[in-house]
Design a protein around this motif. Structure first.
Motif, mmCIF file in Angstrom:
data_model
loop_
_atom_site.group_PDB
_atom_site.id
_atom_site.type_symbol
_atom_site.label_atom_id
_atom_site.label_comp_id
_atom_site.label_asym_id
_atom_site.label_seq_id
_atom_site.Cartn_x
_atom_site.Cartn_y
_atom_site.Cartn_z
ATOM 1 N N GLN A 112 0.827 -1.215 0.000
ATOM 2 C CA GLN A 112 0.000 0.000 0.000
ATOM 3 C C GLN A 112 0.856 1.256 0.000
ATOM 4 O OE1 GLN A 112 -2.141 -1.437 3.555
ATOM 5 N NE2 GLN A 112 -3.994 -1.026 2.375
ATOM 6 N N ALA A 113 1.925 1.226 0.783
ATOM 7 C CA ALA A 113 2.832 2.373 0.800
ATOM 8 C C ALA A 113 3.489 2.532 -0.561
ATOM 9 C CB ALA A 113 3.884 2.181 1.898
ATOM 10 N N ALA A 114 3.914 1.411 -1.141
ATOM 11 C CA ALA A 114 4.528 1.462 -2.469
ATOM 12 C C ALA A 114 3.525 1.995 -3.484
ATOM 13 C CB ALA A 114 5.014 0.069 -2.868
ATOM 14 N N ALA A 115 2.303 1.482 -3.438
ATOM 15 C CA ALA A 115 1.278 1.912 -4.390
ATOM 16 C C ALA A 115 1.014 3.406 -4.269
ATOM 17 C CB ALA A 115 -0.008 1.120 -4.170
ATOM 18 N N TYR A 158 5.925 -10.072 -2.161
ATOM 19 C CA TYR A 158 6.600 -9.845 -0.884
ATOM 20 C C TYR A 158 7.790 -10.813 -0.773
ATOM 21 C CZ TYR A 158 2.872 -6.924 1.121
ATOM 22 O OH TYR A 158 1.994 -5.908 1.396
ATOM 23 N N ASN A 159 8.747 -10.460 0.064
ATOM 24 C CA ASN A 159 9.902 -11.333 0.336
ATOM 25 C C ASN A 159 10.522 -11.856 -0.956
ATOM 26 O OD1 ASN A 159 9.217 -11.155 3.139
ATOM 27 N ND2 ASN A 159 7.694 -12.746 2.826
ATOM 28 N N ALA A 189 9.949 -1.261 -5.438
ATOM 29 C CA ALA A 189 9.807 -0.222 -4.408
ATOM 30 C C ALA A 189 10.587 -0.668 -3.176
ATOM 31 C CB ALA A 189 8.342 -0.007 -4.069
ATOM 32 N N ARG A 190 11.677 0.029 -2.926
ATOM 33 C CA ARG A 190 12.578 -0.381 -1.846
ATOM 34 C C ARG A 190 12.506 0.605 -0.685
ATOM 35 N NH1 ARG A 190 17.065 0.363 0.394
ATOM 36 N NH2 ARG A 190 17.973 -1.476 1.377
ATOM 37 N N THR A 216 12.619 -4.934 -0.560
ATOM 38 C CA THR A 216 11.935 -4.525 -1.789
ATOM 39 C C THR A 216 10.573 -5.188 -1.927
ATOM 40 O OG1 THR A 216 14.081 -4.312 -2.887
ATOM 41 C CG2 THR A 216 12.144 -4.409 -4.308
ATOM 42 N N LEU A 217 9.613 -4.407 -2.336
ATOM 43 C CA LEU A 217 8.277 -4.878 -2.689
ATOM 44 C C LEU A 217 8.161 -4.657 -4.196
ATOM 45 C CD1 LEU A 217 5.106 -3.949 -3.225
ATOM 46 C CD2 LEU A 217 5.470 -5.817 -1.605
#
Lengths: 247, 247
Positions: A112-115, A158-159, A189-190, A216-217
């Motif tokens: 969500q933060a990356a988005a 993820y992961n 998105a790191r 990273t995501l």
């Protein structure tokens, strides 16, 4: 209480999470997450290393049984690839643990933060898949990646890498490339929201999976996802709410 | 700025969202969401009805071009089936809009709030699917439901019913029942965090899809998801992080 701290900065930590930490006598968590918090001298921190989720869960349940006010902290949302599942996996080991009052405080999770930073890549149907195969066979990861690609979901990974198996992310991209077109927008998105945040926009065809590290995501678009160019700024990455409108 | 208010209660609204609303001159949003906020007399509210997302997006972009400090508010996370996508869909209509400084504030979305109240049903790989077919063909919804079921994801269903097409949720359950076993845990989470919150645990075989209304988020488990019974309390709904461990 199992608490989500959000991806990092205080601006993304809910009031519920802050209040629960203030009310706790004991804070249990992975060391770097506990170290984010400012604790009072009357609060006890119980930190542990990565991959010790079950030990953390048991310690938290044991302390709660002794009458302590325990906060188990997770980055992001504790319900998404994090401590809430570990806690409930342990809960049947002691009948007293099943009688504890347990609450989970949700939080903003990494995708969500990356988005939010990228635009609106999760604006339509999406999947979240952990590439970690510590606890599941790689075959189920492959099955899910293939299904998600074939049904044209946006995919949040993820992961993406682990020290034990650095090549998994390369295998995942190889698989996705057999199903999705090379022009599919991809974002790495790191450390979103942190000082060392790095956002890399690319395409499935051009992406270098080795850009990903443990912080990273990765978001891989659907056939509808696109980049919207801007002068002098990073393009927006957007998945519209409509499907097939451009065909 | 496009802001997520979270699912309802103030405890789930991030400090970033609160600060952005305080800093805004103009608040644009669906009426019931704007009405949640306490605004100052110098702030202007621009409310509109449901399904007017594109009009709201254009109004917000126009006001921002005029130099206003605009907050577009969404319930939940604006990036998940909400206003962020609508805003970026409109953004190419006017070249000035592409030069605006836009930020998105993520928020806790309905499936996370529901998961937190239920235990940890999203503890492993999951999909989020909107059943609304206002903007996409029903065939793509069916394709995604089938793929998600076949690849054994946990499935979160958003927008399970609409007044125009009340039978879609019944069709969705009929489809899922052809792929997933009848014992699959299912939760209907209605108005989570609000005074009229209702949580209903059932199984795919027993579920009555008509329990869902527009305020309901449905979570359908994977083959690993299970209920953990408690004396005198609702069972926990948990998807363990490990896959296949019980086989």
């Amino acid at each position: 209480m199992v608490i989500g701290l959000g991806p990092g900065p205080a601006k993304w930590m809910t009031p519920e999470a802050s209040a629960a930490i203030a009310a706790a006598s004991d804070i249990v968590g992975y060391k770097p997450y506990v170290e984010r918090l400012i604790l009072r001298t009357d609060q006890r921190a119980h930190t542990s290393d990565n991959r010790q989720e079950m030990d953390r869960a048991r310690l938290a349940l044991k302390l709660a049984t002794e009458g302590r006010a325990v906060a188990v902290v997770s980055a992001g949302d504790p319900g998404v690839f994090a401590m809430a599942a570990a806690l409930f996996e342990a809960i049947e080991e002691d009948p007293r643990w099943l009688r504890l009052e347990i609450a989970v405080a949700p939080g903003v999770t990494a995708m969500q933060a990356a988005a939010a930073r990228l635009g609106a890549p999760l604006g339509h149907d999406f999947c979240a898949i952990s590439l970690s195969d510590n606890l599941k066979p790689w075959a189920i990861v492959e099955r899910r990646l293939r299904a998600a690609a074939e049904a044209d979901f946006v995919i949040a990974l993820y992961n993406p890498v682990s020290q034990a198996r650095p090549a998994r992310i390369v295998e995942a991209f190889d698989l996705l490339r057999t199903v999705k077109v090379a022009a599919t927008p991809v974002a790495f998105a790191r450390a979103v929201g942190r000082a060392d945040e790095t956002l890399t926009l690319t395409t499935l065809g051009e992406a270098d999976p080795n850009l990903a590290d443990m912080a990273t995501l990765i978001i891989i678009g659907s056939s509808e996802t696109r980049f919207i160019a801007r002068d002098g700024a990073r393009p927006w990455m957007v998945t519209p709410r409509a499907y097939g409108a451009r065909r």
